[in-house]
Design an enzyme around this catalytic site. Structure first.
Site, PDB file in Angstrom:
ATOM      1  CG  HIS A 130      -2.005   1.201   0.914  1.00 32.61           C
ATOM      2  ND1 HIS A 130      -2.966   1.342  -0.070  1.00 32.61           N
ATOM      3  CD2 HIS A 130      -2.017   2.452   1.613  1.00 32.61           C
ATOM      4  CE1 HIS A 130      -3.348   2.644  -0.021  1.00 32.61           C
ATOM      5  NE2 HIS A 130      -2.925   3.105   0.985  1.00 32.61           N
TER       6      HIS A 130
ATOM      7  CE1 TYR B  42      -1.419   8.320  -0.723  1.00 36.08           C
ATOM      8  CE2 TYR B  42      -1.810   5.983  -0.327  1.00 36.08           C
ATOM      9  CZ  TYR B  42      -2.297   6.956  -0.364  1.00 36.08           C
ATOM     10  OH  TYR B  42      -3.611   7.312  -0.555  1.00 36.08           O
TER      11      TYR B  42
ATOM     12  NE  ARG C 168      -6.066  -7.666 -10.402  1.00 33.15           N
ATOM     13  CZ  ARG C 168      -5.396  -7.178  -9.446  1.00 33.15           C
ATOM     14  NH1 ARG C 168      -5.680  -7.153  -8.152  1.00 33.15           N
ATOM     15  NH2 ARG C 168      -4.267  -7.202  -9.949  1.00 33.15           N
ATOM     16  NE  ARG C 169      -2.758 -10.164 -10.508  1.00 39.22           N
ATOM     17  CZ  ARG C 169      -2.189 -10.216  -9.122  1.00 39.22           C
ATOM     18  NH1 ARG C 169      -2.688 -10.808  -8.289  1.00 39.22           N
ATOM     19  NH2 ARG C 169      -1.313  -9.400  -9.021  1.00 39.22           N
TER      20      ARG C 169
ATOM     21  CG  HIS D  17      -8.827   1.502  -7.951  1.00 40.80           C
ATOM     22  ND1 HIS D  17      -9.312   2.824  -7.888  1.00 40.80           N
ATOM     23  CD2 HIS D  17      -7.798   1.558  -7.374  1.00 40.80           C
ATOM     24  CE1 HIS D  17      -8.569   3.524  -6.790  1.00 40.80           C
ATOM     25  NE2 HIS D  17      -7.714   2.508  -6.504  1.00 40.80           N
ATOM     26  CG  PHE D  18      -4.426  -0.785 -10.632  1.00 41.68           C
ATOM     27  CD1 PHE D  18      -4.137  -1.309 -12.085  1.00 41.68           C
ATOM     28  CD2 PHE D  18      -4.661  -2.020  -9.863  1.00 41.68           C
ATOM     29  CE1 PHE D  18      -4.036  -2.460 -12.415  1.00 41.68           C
ATOM     30  CE2 PHE D  18      -4.747  -3.450 -10.401  1.00 41.68           C
ATOM     31  CZ  PHE D  18      -4.374  -3.540 -11.648  1.00 41.68           C
ATOM     32  CG  HIS D  19      -5.166   0.590 -16.199  1.00 39.26           C
ATOM     33  ND1 HIS D  19      -5.357  -0.532 -15.704  1.00 39.26           N
ATOM     34  CD2 HIS D  19      -3.746   0.521 -16.833  1.00 39.26           C
ATOM     35  CE1 HIS D  19      -4.545  -1.561 -15.963  1.00 39.26           C
ATOM     36  NE2 HIS D  19      -3.414  -0.911 -16.711  1.00 39.26           N
TER      37      HIS D  19
HETATM   38  C1  HEM Z   1      -1.063   0.720 -23.221  1.00 41.71           C
HETATM   39  C2  HEM Z   1      -1.365   0.968 -21.873  1.00 41.71           C
HETATM   40  C3  HEM Z   1      -2.004  -0.148 -21.096  1.00 41.71           C
HETATM   41  C4  HEM Z   1      -2.667  -1.155 -21.332  1.00 41.71           C
HETATM   42  C5  HEM Z   1      -3.305  -1.514 -22.770  1.00 41.71           C
HETATM   43  C6  HEM Z   1      -2.814  -1.815 -20.163  1.00 41.71           C
HETATM   44  C7  HEM Z   1      -3.857  -3.061 -19.980  1.00 41.71           C
HETATM   45  C8  HEM Z   1      -3.914  -3.802 -18.856  1.00 41.71           C
HETATM   46  C9  HEM Z   1      -4.761  -5.060 -18.922  1.00 41.71           C
HETATM   47  C10 HEM Z   1      -5.909  -5.400 -19.810  1.00 41.71           C
HETATM   48  C11 HEM Z   1      -4.604  -5.497 -17.399  1.00 41.71           C
HETATM   49  C12 HEM Z   1      -5.375  -6.338 -16.782  1.00 41.71           C
HETATM   50  C13 HEM Z   1      -5.021  -7.945 -17.213  1.00 41.71           C
HETATM   51  C14 HEM Z   1      -5.591  -8.851 -16.375  1.00 41.71           C
HETATM   52  O1  HEM Z   1      -6.122  -8.797 -15.095  1.00 41.71           O
HETATM   53  O2  HEM Z   1      -5.923 -10.050 -16.800  1.00 41.71           O
HETATM   54  C15 HEM Z   1      -3.594  -4.863 -16.801  1.00 41.71           C
HETATM   55  C16 HEM Z   1      -3.002  -4.859 -15.537  1.00 41.71           C
HETATM   56  C17 HEM Z   1      -2.208  -3.861 -14.790  1.00 41.71           C
HETATM   57  N1  HEM Z   1      -1.750  -2.787 -15.668  1.00 41.71           N
HETATM   58 FE1  HEM Z   1      -1.983  -2.023 -17.268  1.00 41.71          FE
HETATM   59  N2  HEM Z   1      -2.360  -1.327 -19.075  1.00 41.71           N
HETATM   60  C18 HEM Z   1      -1.639  -0.076 -19.574  1.00 41.71           C
HETATM   61  C19 HEM Z   1      -0.835   0.800 -18.988  1.00 41.71           C
HETATM   62  C20 HEM Z   1      -0.396   0.627 -17.609  1.00 41.71           C
HETATM   63  C21 HEM Z   1       0.442   1.756 -16.917  1.00 41.71           C
HETATM   64  C22 HEM Z   1       0.778   2.670 -17.477  1.00 41.71           C
HETATM   65  C23 HEM Z   1       0.678   1.149 -15.643  1.00 41.71           C
HETATM   66  C24 HEM Z   1       1.171   1.706 -14.520  1.00 41.71           C
HETATM   67  C25 HEM Z   1       1.980   2.430 -14.549  1.00 41.71           C
HETATM   68  C26 HEM Z   1      -0.270  -0.124 -15.632  1.00 41.71           C
HETATM   69  C27 HEM Z   1      -0.210  -0.836 -14.678  1.00 41.71           C
HETATM   70  C28 HEM Z   1      -1.009  -2.210 -14.266  1.00 41.71           C
HETATM   71  C29 HEM Z   1      -0.939  -3.251 -13.333  1.00 41.71           C
HETATM   72  C30 HEM Z   1      -0.078  -2.942 -11.804  1.00 41.71           C
HETATM   73  C31 HEM Z   1      -1.605  -4.358 -13.518  1.00 41.71           C
HETATM   74  C32 HEM Z   1      -1.944  -5.409 -12.657  1.00 41.71           C
HETATM   75  C33 HEM Z   1      -1.206  -6.760 -12.851  1.00 41.71           C
HETATM   76  C34 HEM Z   1      -1.594  -7.678 -12.130  1.00 41.71           C
HETATM   77  O3  HEM Z   1      -2.851  -8.114 -11.780  1.00 41.71           O
HETATM   78  O4  HEM Z   1      -0.771  -8.660 -11.682  1.00 41.71           O
HETATM   79  N3  HEM Z   1      -0.996  -0.504 -16.807  1.00 41.71           N
HETATM   80  N4  HEM Z   1      -3.182  -3.562 -17.839  1.00 41.71           N
HETATM   81 CU   LIG Z   2      -3.957  -0.049  -0.709  1.00 41.81          CU
END
Ligand code: HEM
Ligand SMILES: [Cu+2]
Length: 547
Positions: free
Chosen positions: A216, A220, A432-433, A367-369
């Site tokens: 968490h 921050y 998710r995931r 949310h985190f996006h």
């Molecule tokens: C081209 C831009 C991006 C696309 C298309 C994208 C797409 C996605 C998608 C579809 C997932 C979910 C996959 C799943 O749960 O099966 C994901 C997870 C995630 N994304 Fe992105 N994302 C983008 C940019 C970013 C950026 C800029 C960040 C952070 C700076 C980010 C951080 C994360 C994180 C932390 C997860 C979670 C991974 C996990 O569940 O282990 N993403 N993204």
């Molecule tokens: Cu938190």
């Protein structure tokens, strides 16, 4: 700014943007795989890509960017680094980079598809965890080098308050070091001995709690550097001043206090933690709303004051007077707008009962996006637009400024589409995931019949996002190597707003007090439940390779 600092910062930024483009490419693949529009070859796995995406963007891009930003800002506001500070920054950078390479090699070779939260009992190759440990230790060395620079300044300027940028950097570093203690403990004492086979089993609950003790405040650690941009940089860009020096410093102190003893809000569905402790940490989580709203208030106060100075009349006339054509401002303003639904969603996630509805669904991804993926990332883009030309002594030309505006707008459109679709799908229950979404079941297939929640929205959003990311890399490369050289490189191109610290209470810079209070809060929130997890530990688990 002297050349050693320029080189340090540029190296950090270079690694950050390399991770960024590979990470966003993984994101693009993910949206298509989830929609069954893309079949991966046998040697590549969805969870491998997803691990790379999370690690490269959430850990590597952010951390390297942040240290590059800190190094340049500390040199700009406190003066040139001494040789020791330069040396230790390099040592730290090299250790961090070594850890990064090690972890990345493990992910790429299919030895560590454990996602960026590396939950036990999934077990990666031991060297993945060694890489993580090196990564953290390297950031500590860079942190101590910057703290050393600050301490020298304070010795030479007895009785004076430090510049706001430096103060906020030190606050962020303190938060980072306290937070990492949890993940370092888990990696050194639990994961490494277990993954190398020196220990047969792992205490799963404990490892997850130690992870979230870190996980968490990690958010921050991303957010506070963005806030430095908001509090210290943006007012200067629009020609105003910091709204209140003491309010800004107090908000950073509150972030240290209330962002650490709250990790259980990520574990609300886990058995093995009594609900009393979850409830206590939920309340502490909500305390963070106070400094968040303080930040929002002071930003809009700066905007309104400046807009009125420029002749804005009536209730909202000031709004139109703001320098919308200046992409250094517009980027960060849009980033702030995204944080409004982002923060509101966070309150939902942290609420004991409502968490039940959204837990582990695509809502969380949405949310985190719109928290780290846009407010933080887009603030970093906005900083990049002037920081790289400042460091390379080049000009951010009119043509590049126009491209930057397009980049910001496309990122926003892509993110609105992708993140809204994810929020809605999550509310329906889509997990998710997962590499697939239909589950060969009509109920699941029905989720995709909505206007927003159909198969296409997320893929279109993701594709626009990746185009935008590529455009950003084009701009970064231009600013680093090809834009025309500036005739005179002045400090002015590194905007730092004036901040009046005369009335600021000295106690705000008495770090011992605040570290002490933070440790007390952590002890209250964690001692008993963690002791419980150790004392009444179940037999523990062996390792699993689920991929
Ligand atoms: C081209 C831009 C991006 C696309 C298309 C994208 C797409 C996605 C998608 C579809 C997932 C979910 C996959 C799943 O749960 O099966 C994901 C997870 C995630 N994304 Fe992105 N994302 C983008 C940019 C970013 C950026 C800029 C960040 C952070 C700076 C980010 C951080 C994360 C994180 C932390 C997860 C979670 C991974 C996990 O569940 O282990 N993403 N993204
Ligand atoms: Cu938190």
């Amino acid at each position: 700014m002297p050349n050693p600092e320029r080189k340090l910062a540029l190296t950090n930024l270079g690694i950050a943007y390399t991770a960024f483009i590979v990470g966003t490419l993984c994101g693009l693949l993910q949206v298509f795989i989830r929609n069954d529009a893309l079949q991966l070859p046998a040697w590549l796995d969805y969870y491998q890509i997803l691990t790379a995406h999370g690690v490269l963007l959430a850990l590597i891009f952010t951390t390297f960017f942040i240290f590059g930003f800190f190094q340049s800002g500390m040199s700009r506001t406190l003066g040139a680094f001494g040789p020791k500070v330069v040396f230790w920054n390099w040592v730290g950078l090299i250790i961090t980079a070594t850890g990064t390479v090690m972890a990345t090699v493990m992910i790429v070779s299919g030895e560590a598809s454990v996602l960026y939260t590396f939950y036990a009992p999934m077990m990666a190759n031991g060297f993945f965890y060694v890489g993580l440990a090196l990564f953290v230790v390297g950031t500590w060395v860079q942190s101590f080098a910057l703290a050393g620079h600050y301490l020298v300044w304070r010795k030479e300027n007895k009785g004076e308050k430090s510049p706001l940028f430096a103060y906020m950097t030190v606050a962020t570093i303190i938060l980072w070091i306290i937070a990492c203690l949890g993940v370092v403990a888990a990696v050194l004492f639990q994961f490494i001995p277990w993954a190398f086979g020196w220990k047969e089993s792992i205490n799963v609950e404990l490892s997850r709690s130690l992870f979230w003790y870190f996980g968490h405040p990690l958010v921050y650690f991303w957010l506070l550097p963005a806030y430095i941009g908001w509090y210290v940089i943006v007012p200067k860009i629009i020609g105003g001043k910091v709204f209140s020096d003491s309010l800004a410093r107090l908000s950073f102190i509150l972030f240290i206090l209330f962002s650490i003893p709250v990790g259980f809000h990520h574990q609300l569905t886990e058995p093995g933690i009594a609900s009393f402790w979850k409830f206590l940490q939920t309340i502490l989580t909500f305390m963070v709303i106070v400094p968040s709203l303080m930040t929002a208030f002071s930003m809009f106060a700066v905007f309104e004051t400046r807009g009125r100075e420029l002749g804005g009349k009536g209730l909202f006339g000031w709004f139109r007077k703001l320098p919308w054509k200046d992409v250094r401002f517009t980027s960060i303003f849009i980033a702030m707008l995204f944080f409004i639904p982002g923060g509101a969603g966070g309150i939902i996630n942290a609420s004991f009962q409502m968490n039940e509805v959204i837990h582990n669904t695509l809502w969380v991804v949405g949310h985190f996006h719109i928290t780290v993926g846009t407010p933080v990332a887009m603030t970093f883009f906005g900083i990049t637009f002037w920081l790289i030309p400042f460091l390379t002594k080049r000009v951010f030309t009119k043509a590049l400024q126009r491209l930057a505006l397009i980049q910001i707008i496309t990122w926003s459109i892509g993110m609105v589409l992708m993140s809204t679709a994810q929020h809605v799908l999550g509310l329906f229950g889509a997990p998710r995931r997962t590499a697939y979404t239909g589950y060969q079941h009509e109920d699941a297939l029905a989720w995709f019949e909505g206007i927003i929640s159909n198969h296409v929205t997320m893929a279109v959003g993701g594709s626009i996002l990746f185009l935008s990311a590529s455009l950003l890399i084009f701009i970064v490369v231009q600013l680093a190597w090809f834009a025309p050289m500036a005739e005179s490189a002045t400090q002015e191109t590194f905007p730092i707003a004036e901040s009046d610290a005369r009335e600021t209470p000295g106690i705000l810079e008495n770090w011992k007090v605040w570290i002490g209070v933070a440790l007390v809060l952590i002890a209250v929130a964690y001692t008993i439940p963690v002791a419980d997890m150790i004392q009444h530990a179940p037999p523990g688990s062996g390792g699993f390779r689920t991929w």
